[in-house]
Design a protein around this motif. Structure first.
Motif, PDB file in Angstrom:
ATOM      1  N   GLN A  46       0.843  -1.204   0.000  1.00 30.18           N
ATOM      2  CA  GLN A  46       0.000   0.000   0.000  1.00 30.18           C
ATOM      3  C   GLN A  46       0.874   1.249   0.000  1.00 30.18           C
ATOM      4  OE1 GLN A  46      -3.172  -0.849  -0.226  1.00 30.18           O
ATOM      5  NE2 GLN A  46      -2.725  -2.965   0.295  1.00 30.18           N
ATOM      6  N   TYR A  48       0.326   5.221   1.445  1.00 32.41           N
ATOM      7  CA  TYR A  48      -0.543   5.918   2.387  1.00 32.41           C
ATOM      8  C   TYR A  48      -0.414   7.425   2.201  1.00 32.41           C
ATOM      9  CZ  TYR A  48      -0.299   1.301   4.445  1.00 32.41           C
ATOM     10  OH  TYR A  48      -0.344  -0.063   4.628  1.00 32.41           O
ATOM     11  N   VAL A 103      -5.265   8.331   7.643  1.00 31.92           N
ATOM     12  CA  VAL A 103      -4.567   8.185   6.373  1.00 31.92           C
ATOM     13  C   VAL A 103      -5.529   7.538   5.381  1.00 31.92           C
ATOM     14  CG1 VAL A 103      -2.298   7.973   7.467  1.00 31.92           C
ATOM     15  CG2 VAL A 103      -3.581   5.904   6.912  1.00 31.92           C
ATOM     16  N   TYR A 105      -5.371   5.144   1.822  1.00 31.31           N
ATOM     17  CA  TYR A 105      -4.409   4.283   1.141  1.00 31.31           C
ATOM     18  C   TYR A 105      -5.003   3.708  -0.136  1.00 31.31           C
ATOM     19  CZ  TYR A 105      -7.016   0.291   2.973  1.00 31.31           C
ATOM     20  OH  TYR A 105      -8.002  -0.623   3.250  1.00 31.31           O
TER      21      TYR A 105
END
Length: 187
Positions: A46, A48, A103, A105
């Motif tokens: 991922q 972020y 966050v 992502y």
């Protein structure tokens, strides 16, 4: 996602359709203070984007945490080795929330696809990486040629809010000085 959108538009303005495609792929994730986002020795697929809060990237060297980066609102964070090579992160690479954080992502694969399909996203990401590279190079040069006082003054001038939000031990580590030295510099 106001902060992320604002940062994108200030860095490399994108058209409305491209922004929508990008934002539609983002998934929210809330982190508690001190929560580990990226664990050492694991592949993290991922990337972020920090909307609220602050993240710290660090490695453990000889039993001591060495801070390599701070990601604040509008920044991105990822496992460098995973992002660039789909391999395990550095042996002790860790990303931790220093505040309660929000966050967003998306997978690295999705971001790469967006870059291939939309030159604006590719250019925006290129500019972010260029800025991070220049910042990293400046830090390396500063460690070689600047005194601890000069490094402290430079960081404080460029990011005074960091000193209000981050544990001074993490800042000392980032600057490559001891906490005792940092305390003396602050007086």
């Amino acid at each position: 996602m106001v902060t992320i959108l604002d940062t994108i538009m200030r860095t490399y303005p994108l058209d409305t359709d491209t922004i929508r495609l990008f934002m539609d792929r983002l998934q929210p994730l809330r982190l508690k203070k001190r929560e580990i986002l990226i664990e050492p020795g694991k592949i993290d697929k991922q990337v972020y984007f920090v909307e609220e809060g602050i993240l710290r990237s660090y490695t453990v060297i000889d039993g001591k945490e060495v801070t390599s980066w701070f990601s604040v609102e509008g920044d991105l964070s990822f496992s460098t080795a995973s992002f660039y090579g789909e391999s395990f992160g550095y042996e002790t690479e860790t990303v931790q929330a220093l505040e309660n954080s929000l966050v967003y992502y998306m997978s690295i694969v999705e971001l790469e696809q967006l870059c291939l399909q939309h030159i604006g996203i590719s250019n925006w990401l290129r500019l972010l990486h260029q800025r991070a590279f220049v910042e990293t190079e400046k830090r390396l040069i500063s460690r070689l040629y600047m005194s601890a006082r000069e490094r402290y003054d430079d960081l404080y001038k460029r990011n005074p809010a960091l000193f209000r939000r981050v544990n001074l031990g993490f800042i000392a580590s980032y600057l490559g000085v001891s906490q005792v030295t940092l305390c003396a510099l602050r007086k």
